[in-house]
Design a protein around this motif. Structure first.
Motif, PDB file in Angstrom:
ATOM      1  N   LEU A 128       4.862   5.238  -3.627  1.00 48.36           N
ATOM      2  CA  LEU A 128       4.763   6.718  -4.458  1.00 48.36           C
ATOM      3  C   LEU A 128       3.261   7.078  -4.632  1.00 48.36           C
ATOM      4  CD1 LEU A 128       6.895   5.349  -7.620  1.00 48.36           C
ATOM      5  CD2 LEU A 128       7.571   6.878  -5.829  1.00 48.36           C
ATOM      6  N   GLY A 129       2.382   6.018  -4.236  1.00 51.75           N
ATOM      7  CA  GLY A 129       0.994   6.441  -4.043  1.00 51.75           C
ATOM      8  C   GLY A 129       0.832   7.414  -3.061  1.00 51.75           C
ATOM      9  N   ALA A 188       1.055  -1.120   0.140  1.00 51.24           N
ATOM     10  CA  ALA A 188      -0.202   0.105  -0.076  1.00 51.24           C
ATOM     11  C   ALA A 188       0.772   1.300   0.080  1.00 51.24           C
ATOM     12  CB  ALA A 188      -0.977   0.119   1.188  1.00 51.24           C
ATOM     13  N   SER A 226      -4.144  -0.060  -2.850  1.00 48.32           N
ATOM     14  CA  SER A 226      -3.733  -1.181  -3.857  1.00 48.32           C
ATOM     15  C   SER A 226      -4.842  -2.045  -3.831  1.00 48.32           C
ATOM     16  CB  SER A 226      -2.623  -2.304  -3.082  1.00 48.32           C
ATOM     17  OG  SER A 226      -1.384  -1.570  -2.811  1.00 48.32           O
ATOM     18  N   TYR A 259       4.366   3.455 -13.181  1.00 49.73           N
ATOM     19  CA  TYR A 259       4.784   3.633 -11.705  1.00 49.73           C
ATOM     20  C   TYR A 259       6.205   3.538 -11.833  1.00 49.73           C
ATOM     21  CZ  TYR A 259       4.384   2.946  -6.493  1.00 49.73           C
ATOM     22  OH  TYR A 259       4.299   2.720  -5.235  1.00 49.73           O
ATOM     23  N   PHE A 309      -6.179   3.448  -5.537  1.00 50.78           N
ATOM     24  CA  PHE A 309      -4.680   3.457  -5.950  1.00 50.78           C
ATOM     25  C   PHE A 309      -3.808   3.235  -4.583  1.00 50.78           C
ATOM     26  CE2 PHE A 309      -0.434   4.821  -7.040  1.00 50.78           C
ATOM     27  CZ  PHE A 309      -0.214   4.396  -8.337  1.00 50.78           C
ATOM     28  N   SER A 310      -4.012   3.856  -3.622  1.00 46.04           N
ATOM     29  CA  SER A 310      -3.139   3.935  -2.556  1.00 46.04           C
ATOM     30  C   SER A 310      -3.270   2.847  -1.708  1.00 46.04           C
ATOM     31  CB  SER A 310      -3.340   5.471  -1.610  1.00 46.04           C
ATOM     32  OG  SER A 310      -2.737   5.443  -0.526  1.00 46.04           O
TER      33      SER A 310
HETATM   34  N1  PFF Z   1      -0.418   1.330  -3.463  1.00 46.66           N
HETATM   35  C1  PFF Z   1       0.689   1.612  -4.097  1.00 46.66           C
HETATM   36  C2  PFF Z   1       1.034   3.049  -3.800  1.00 46.66           C
HETATM   37  O1  PFF Z   1       0.310   3.933  -3.145  1.00 46.66           O
HETATM   38  O2  PFF Z   1       2.277   3.397  -4.154  1.00 46.66           O
HETATM   39  C3  PFF Z   1       0.404   1.368  -5.444  1.00 46.66           C
HETATM   40  C4  PFF Z   1      -0.062   0.053  -5.883  1.00 46.66           C
HETATM   41  C5  PFF Z   1       0.455  -1.064  -5.526  1.00 46.66           C
HETATM   42  C6  PFF Z   1      -1.362   0.082  -6.853  1.00 46.66           C
HETATM   43  C7  PFF Z   1      -0.016  -2.335  -5.716  1.00 46.66           C
HETATM   44  C8  PFF Z   1      -1.833  -1.208  -6.893  1.00 46.66           C
HETATM   45  C9  PFF Z   1      -1.146  -2.438  -6.639  1.00 46.66           C
HETATM   46  F1  PFF Z   1      -1.536  -3.668  -7.027  1.00 46.66           F
END
Ligand code: PFF
Length: 449
Positions: free
Chosen positions: A25-26, A22, A228, A104, A225-226
């Motif tokens: 970079l998000g 989680a 996951s 990403y 996104f954040s």
């Molecule tokens: N949650 C990660 C972040 O905030 O950087 C991005 C991410 C990871 C999105 C894994 C989706 C995923 F399956």
């Protein structure tokens, strides 16, 4: 399947790997830039709503599916609803994970460049203007961003090829606490800046007139996104959980820690944005221009800066590892590919699309699809469209279709009142709140009618 599936060894390992996925970079790159573009406090409010009211129940739903089936996304839906259309979730997950991995890795590549820039003391450039130009000339170069993207993906490959438990778990256990610590130090530093109050007001004081359909869509996308969430990443990860792992608690811990990191990033960035007279709505480059200005004003700035970008690079790795795992588990279990071959396939796809995304800031910046550069299109399509659709499918499936006995068993529901209430709240959110909210935001945000 005759081979025994891998499992995470310890409770700390479960938390660290899930939070490791989680947090990335998000939180540190995407959250401040999206909040900057979408009006600060209003955006944070929407983000928080989606994280706690919709995100936590949907995390539980993914955990239930993953641990119960012990399978990849596509396989899980095939086991629970054989021959039914729910299996489409598998394709959404794989498409979204490859899209995200591509763009990403570009930003993760920027962190590699910035490790080296930090070591060189940003070539002696200290002015805000100079640091802006430095970023632009780097991002617009035709080969440097591509080179870093490819290098980053190679690192990702090397860790994945070593398997689930050894590579991922060991690394996350050490790195995540370290990242928290350094963010805390930077946040305290930012709070002492002359314009700290203005920055905090921007971040925490919601201006309700700023809540537009676009902000709703952006906030929803950021939450998914954040966390996951919505692409089966947590289905895949929880398929490695042990029976004893408490799912609701793990969901809350993940959401709580993830939110904390995003807020810390905001507390670091916005006071600096106002103190150095920068533009909060600068977009994807925001963090890469603001952070160096902070570091250049900090005693021992070069060391802090190097250390920080190394940690950010590693935090990105723990996230890309988790998103790669979605398609690798799928290729291995559904196509009977060897893990090595599946890992190579995943990385090669990301290398091709990642390179194209890296060029979106330079020679391909003029190529637009629906008004988006390739980089922005991949981000928009995955975060704001595919992940919420995936979240909606998951919540409807677990809320309405899945056998209640499975829910009770996986959530560890006993006969106590508290336990029954927890179950009722989760089911209510999954049945009604999540599908309705996601649906409404889609209708307004994407201007469907
Ligand atoms: N949650 C990660 C972040 O905030 O950087 C991005 C991410 C990871 C999105 C894994 C989706 C995923 F399956």
């Amino acid at each position: 399947m005759t081979e025994k599936r891998a499992q995470f060894a310890t409770r700390l390992g479960v938390i660290a790997t899930t939070v490791g996925s989680a947090v990335g970079l998000g939180n540190i790159w995407r959250f401040p830039y999206e909040a900057g573009v979408h009006g600060g406090g209003a955006f944070l409010l929407i983000d928080l709503f989606f994280i706690f009211v919709i995100g936590v129940p949907v995390i539980c739903a993914e955990f239930i599916i993953g641990r119960h089936t012990g399978s990849n996304v596509r396989g899980a839906f095939k086991i629970l609803a054989p021959g039914k259309a729910w299996g489409v979730m598998g394709y959404i997950g794989i498409a979204a994970s490859l899209l995200i991995l591509s763009f990403y890795s570009v930003v993760a590549g920027w962190t590699l460049e910035y490790i080296f820039q930090s070591l060189s003391g940003f070539s002696g450039v200290h002015t805000v203007e100079g640091l802006h130009n430095q970023f632009d000339s780097f991002a617009q170069s035709d080969w440097r961003p591509v080179m870093w993207t490819l290098l980053f993906l190679m690192c990702n490959y090397m860790i994945l090829a070593r398997g689930v438990r050894k590579g991922i778990e060991r690394m996350s256990n050490i790195l995540m606490p370290l990242l928290f610590l350094i963010l805390l130090v930077f946040a305290v530093n930012s709070l002492r800046m002359p314009e700290a109050m203005r920055g905090l007001e921007f971040l925490f004081k919601p201006d309700f007139s700023k809540i537009t359909p676009e902000v709703l869509l952006g906030g929803m996308g950021q939450a998914f996104f954040s966390l996951s969430l919505g692409l089966g990443c947590l289905i895949t990860y929880s398929s490695y959980f042990k029976k004893e792992t408490p799912l609701v608690k793990t969901a809350f811990t993940t959401a709580g820690l993830d939110t904390l990191v995003s807020i810390l990033a905001g507390v670091i960035i916005f006071p600096a944005v106002f103190t150095f007279g920068q533009e909060p709505a600068a977009g994807p480059k925001l963090v890469f221009e603001v952070l160096p200005s902070i570091f250049s004003n900090l005693p021992g700035g070069m060391i802090w800066s190097t250390f920080f970008f190394i940690l950010l690079f590693l935090a990105s790795l723990t996230s890309t590892i988790s998103m790669s795992e979605i398609s690798i588990a799928y290729f291995v279990e559904e196509f009977k590919m060897s893990r090595a071959k599946a890992t190579r396939l995943n990385i090669v796809i990301a290398m091709v699309f990642g390179s194209l995304c890296a060029l979106s800031f330079g020679c391909m910046s003029g190529i637009k699809i629906f008004g988006f550069t390739l980089f922005n299109l991949f981000d928009f399509l995955s975060s704001n469209v595919l992940l919420p659709i995936g979240g909606m499918i998951t919540s409807i499936f677990v809320g309405w279709v899945l056998d209640r006995a499975i829910l009770r068993e996986e959530l560890g529901i006993s006969s106590s009142r508290m336990s029954r209430l927890t179950m009722a709240v989760i089911v209510f959110c999954l049945r009604f709140v999540a599908p309705v909210c996601i649906g409404l935001v889609f209708i307004f945000g994407l201007n469907i009618f």
